[in-house]
Motif scaffolding. Sequence first.
Motif, PDB file in Angstrom:
ATOM      1  N   UNK A 117       0.838  -1.203   0.000  1.00 33.64           N
ATOM      2  CA  UNK A 117       0.000   0.000   0.000  1.00 33.64           C
ATOM      3  C   UNK A 117       0.871   1.251   0.000  1.00 33.64           C
ATOM      4  N   UNK A 118       1.891   1.263   0.844  1.00 37.26           N
ATOM      5  CA  UNK A 118       2.780   2.430   0.912  1.00 37.26           C
ATOM      6  C   UNK A 118       3.525   2.628  -0.413  1.00 37.26           C
ATOM      7  N   UNK A 119       3.973   1.513  -1.018  1.00 40.24           N
ATOM      8  CA  UNK A 119       4.683   1.599  -2.295  1.00 40.24           C
ATOM      9  C   UNK A 119       3.781   2.169  -3.383  1.00 40.24           C
ATOM     10  N   UNK A 120       2.560   1.649  -3.466  1.00 35.25           N
ATOM     11  CA  UNK A 120       1.626   2.116  -4.492  1.00 35.25           C
ATOM     12  C   UNK A 120       1.308   3.601  -4.306  1.00 35.25           C
ATOM     13  N   UNK A 121       1.090   4.019  -3.073  1.00 36.35           N
ATOM     14  CA  UNK A 121       0.800   5.429  -2.815  1.00 36.35           C
ATOM     15  C   UNK A 121       1.991   6.306  -3.202  1.00 36.35           C
ATOM     16  N   UNK A 122       3.190   5.805  -2.948  1.00 34.45           N
ATOM     17  CA  UNK A 122       4.388   6.563  -3.329  1.00 34.45           C
ATOM     18  C   UNK A 122       4.481   6.729  -4.835  1.00 34.45           C
ATOM     19  N   UNK A 123       3.934   5.747  -5.583  1.00 37.27           N
ATOM     20  CA  UNK A 123       3.909   5.809  -7.043  1.00 37.27           C
ATOM     21  C   UNK A 123       2.623   6.461  -7.565  1.00 37.27           C
ATOM     22  N   UNK A 124       1.865   7.088  -6.641  1.00 39.72           N
ATOM     23  CA  UNK A 124       0.632   7.812  -6.975  1.00 39.72           C
ATOM     24  C   UNK A 124      -0.433   6.906  -7.573  1.00 39.72           C
ATOM     25  N   UNK A 125      -0.534   5.704  -7.023  1.00 42.67           N
ATOM     26  CA  UNK A 125      -1.587   4.771  -7.421  1.00 42.67           C
ATOM     27  C   UNK A 125      -2.514   4.514  -6.243  1.00 42.67           C
ATOM     28  N   UNK A 126      -3.793   4.304  -6.544  1.00 43.05           N
ATOM     29  CA  UNK A 126      -4.719   3.846  -5.518  1.00 43.05           C
ATOM     30  C   UNK A 126      -4.586   2.335  -5.379  1.00 43.05           C
ATOM     31  N   UNK A 127      -4.990   1.815  -4.233  1.00 44.85           N
ATOM     32  CA  UNK A 127      -4.833   0.391  -3.941  1.00 44.85           C
ATOM     33  C   UNK A 127      -6.195  -0.246  -3.694  1.00 44.85           C
ATOM     34  N   UNK A 128      -6.421  -1.395  -4.345  1.00 45.66           N
ATOM     35  CA  UNK A 128      -7.605  -2.208  -4.111  1.00 45.66           C
ATOM     36  C   UNK A 128      -7.176  -3.548  -3.533  1.00 45.66           C
ATOM     37  N   UNK A 129      -7.814  -3.965  -2.463  1.00 49.34           N
ATOM     38  CA  UNK A 129      -7.555  -5.280  -1.873  1.00 49.34           C
ATOM     39  C   UNK A 129      -8.629  -6.243  -2.358  1.00 49.34           C
ATOM     40  N   UNK A 130      -8.193  -7.332  -2.990  1.00 51.54           N
ATOM     41  CA  UNK A 130      -9.124  -8.358  -3.465  1.00 51.54           C
ATOM     42  C   UNK A 130      -9.355  -9.400  -2.372  1.00 51.54           C
ATOM     43  N   UNK A 131     -10.482 -10.111  -2.453  1.00 49.48           N
ATOM     44  CA  UNK A 131     -10.733 -11.227  -1.555  1.00 49.48           C
ATOM     45  C   UNK A 131     -11.083 -10.827  -0.140  1.00 49.48           C
ATOM     46  N   UNK A 132     -11.697  -9.659   0.040  1.00 46.38           N
ATOM     47  CA  UNK A 132     -12.093  -9.220   1.382  1.00 46.38           C
ATOM     48  C   UNK A 132     -13.384  -9.942   1.770  1.00 46.38           C
ATOM     49  N   UNK A 133     -13.307 -10.741   2.816  1.00 45.76           N
ATOM     50  CA  UNK A 133     -14.444 -11.586   3.195  1.00 45.76           C
ATOM     51  C   UNK A 133     -14.945 -11.336   4.612  1.00 45.76           C
ATOM     52  N   UNK A 134     -14.175 -10.660   5.451  1.00 48.10           N
ATOM     53  CA  UNK A 134     -14.581 -10.500   6.849  1.00 48.10           C
ATOM     54  C   UNK A 134     -14.495  -9.038   7.277  1.00 48.10           C
ATOM     55  N   UNK A 135     -15.345  -8.628   8.240  1.00 50.88           N
ATOM     56  CA  UNK A 135     -15.259  -7.251   8.763  1.00 50.88           C
ATOM     57  C   UNK A 135     -13.908  -6.953   9.388  1.00 50.88           C
ATOM     58  N   UNK A 136     -13.271  -7.941  10.001  1.00 56.98           N
ATOM     59  CA  UNK A 136     -11.967  -7.697  10.625  1.00 56.98           C
ATOM     60  C   UNK A 136     -10.907  -7.366   9.581  1.00 56.98           C
ATOM     61  N   UNK A 137     -10.941  -8.064   8.438  1.00 56.38           N
ATOM     62  CA  UNK A 137     -10.003  -7.752   7.359  1.00 56.38           C
ATOM     63  C   UNK A 137     -10.259  -6.357   6.817  1.00 56.38           C
ATOM     64  N   UNK A 138     -11.534  -5.991   6.659  1.00 52.03           N
ATOM     65  CA  UNK A 138     -11.880  -4.659   6.172  1.00 52.03           C
ATOM     66  C   UNK A 138     -11.381  -3.588   7.144  1.00 52.03           C
ATOM     67  N   UNK A 139     -11.563  -3.823   8.435  1.00 52.54           N
ATOM     68  CA  UNK A 139     -11.120  -2.849   9.441  1.00 52.54           C
ATOM     69  C   UNK A 139      -9.604  -2.661   9.398  1.00 52.54           C
ATOM     70  N   UNK A 140      -8.870  -3.756   9.263  1.00 54.07           N
ATOM     71  CA  UNK A 140      -7.416  -3.679   9.242  1.00 54.07           C
ATOM     72  C   UNK A 140      -6.927  -2.971   7.978  1.00 54.07           C
ATOM     73  N   UNK A 141      -7.546  -3.262   6.845  1.00 54.50           N
ATOM     74  CA  UNK A 141      -7.180  -2.598   5.601  1.00 54.50           C
ATOM     75  C   UNK A 141      -7.446  -1.098   5.675  1.00 54.50           C
ATOM     76  N   UNK A 142      -8.521  -0.737   6.339  1.00 52.65           N
ATOM     77  CA  UNK A 142      -8.842   0.684   6.502  1.00 52.65           C
ATOM     78  C   UNK A 142      -7.760   1.387   7.316  1.00 52.65           C
TER      79      UNK A 142
END
Length: 447
Positions: free
Chosen positions: A371-396
């Motif tokens: 995520x940090x690398x992509x942001x440094x390259x001015x790209x947005x990041x999408x996380x695939x395979x998000x299945x649980x609220x806990x994973x969503x919270x951590x990604x946020x």
Amino acid sequence: MQVHSARAGSADAGARGRGGKRELHRASNDRHVEGRFWSVLGLCEIGNFASLRRHLGRARADSLVLDVARRISGLVPDVRIAAAGRSVIEICFERETPEAAADDIDRIRKGFQRTLDLDGEPHHLQMHFGVAAAPSVEDDEVLLAEAAESALEQARADGRVVMLDLSRADLAFDKLTLMRELPRAIANGEMFLQYQPKVHVRRQEIASAEALVRWQHPTRGLILPGDFISVAEQAGEISTLTLWTLRQVIEDQRKLRADGFDMLLFVNISGQLLADPGFVNEVCEMLANTDAKLGFEITETAVIRDPESAIRHLQFFADSGVTLAIDDYGAGLSSLAYLKKLPARELKIDKMFVMQLTSSNRDPLIVRSTIDLAHALEMEVTAEGVETPSALALLSVMGCDMVQGFLISRPLGLDAFRKFLADDGHLDNANGHPASFVRPESFWKRA
């Protein structure tokens, strides 16, 4: 109950890598390997839901899935349970062999032969069971879901439990036959699209959606991309198929705009096409005559085939207004040399890292650094395979921009996707409250 082949009926199911990127068909002579487990996804549908709703009333019928889930939990306590609609329960579990999974499904089936007490009255539920199983080292959540849906369709028609073992060699299609049939299928309207949304984490809105192509064969039933994308490439039909997809996406986007939803729609582009000047020119001409907002998802592997022409053609697309996304980042070579050259605005982290995010020590470090690398390259990041609220919270917390996965929505046909948008389904699902019924969040067991 026996484990059935997908060919036993009108609906076929096969292994699928999203966009045809991964084929999972493999002969399995050894039905059990030490330390190897099978992932199982079952769809349990209340076949007589409509009549029960008339008798019980809509409010009580909408909570009927709670009663079904409680009985399933009592019969097989270790299954994970979620709602897939007002009349469908989704169950997930792991077993050492598909036969062991079949035994548990049969236990559930027999459990519903007894009447269910609903507010003091006995009622018989006519249950349909469609199940898919795959070796855990090979399973793909979209593959399992689509195979389970195909099995459920077959179960409705046949009046029996249908379980598809996705490792069986006899699930593989005759590629020569598919090569002959594919041009006709494209011309005759047998192909169709489903859309899986991407939700912007901070804005809590659907930012875009990915278009996924499917083949509804008139006699074989549903044929999944893992069976026909590579065939299309070998038969020289991948350009025709992709151009059809782009035209259909543009038409579907017009309908979404008429509904008030003006969003970016992504299409997967084969690496073979990135080296095809004729395809590139035709797409650029198509885009010049439309105001469509399109995105192309490409893998690093596709670029590595012919880096010079691929990067040059991707720049043509970018100059034409196409948003480029690097798909499945981390699953291949993940070369920084190519990453810095690609005119991409989005990077998608492969689900293999996201699905272990809350149970692994290393995966969170890899995801956060990506995520940090992509942001440094001015790209947005999408996380695939998000299945649980806990994973969503951590990604946020990590600063991930967008998420995509079954927590938000599985791939949907256009009409279902339009309704999903109108109902703000992404908010309900992300918060653990499917809009189709009311139930306590703590009830559902999640992975």
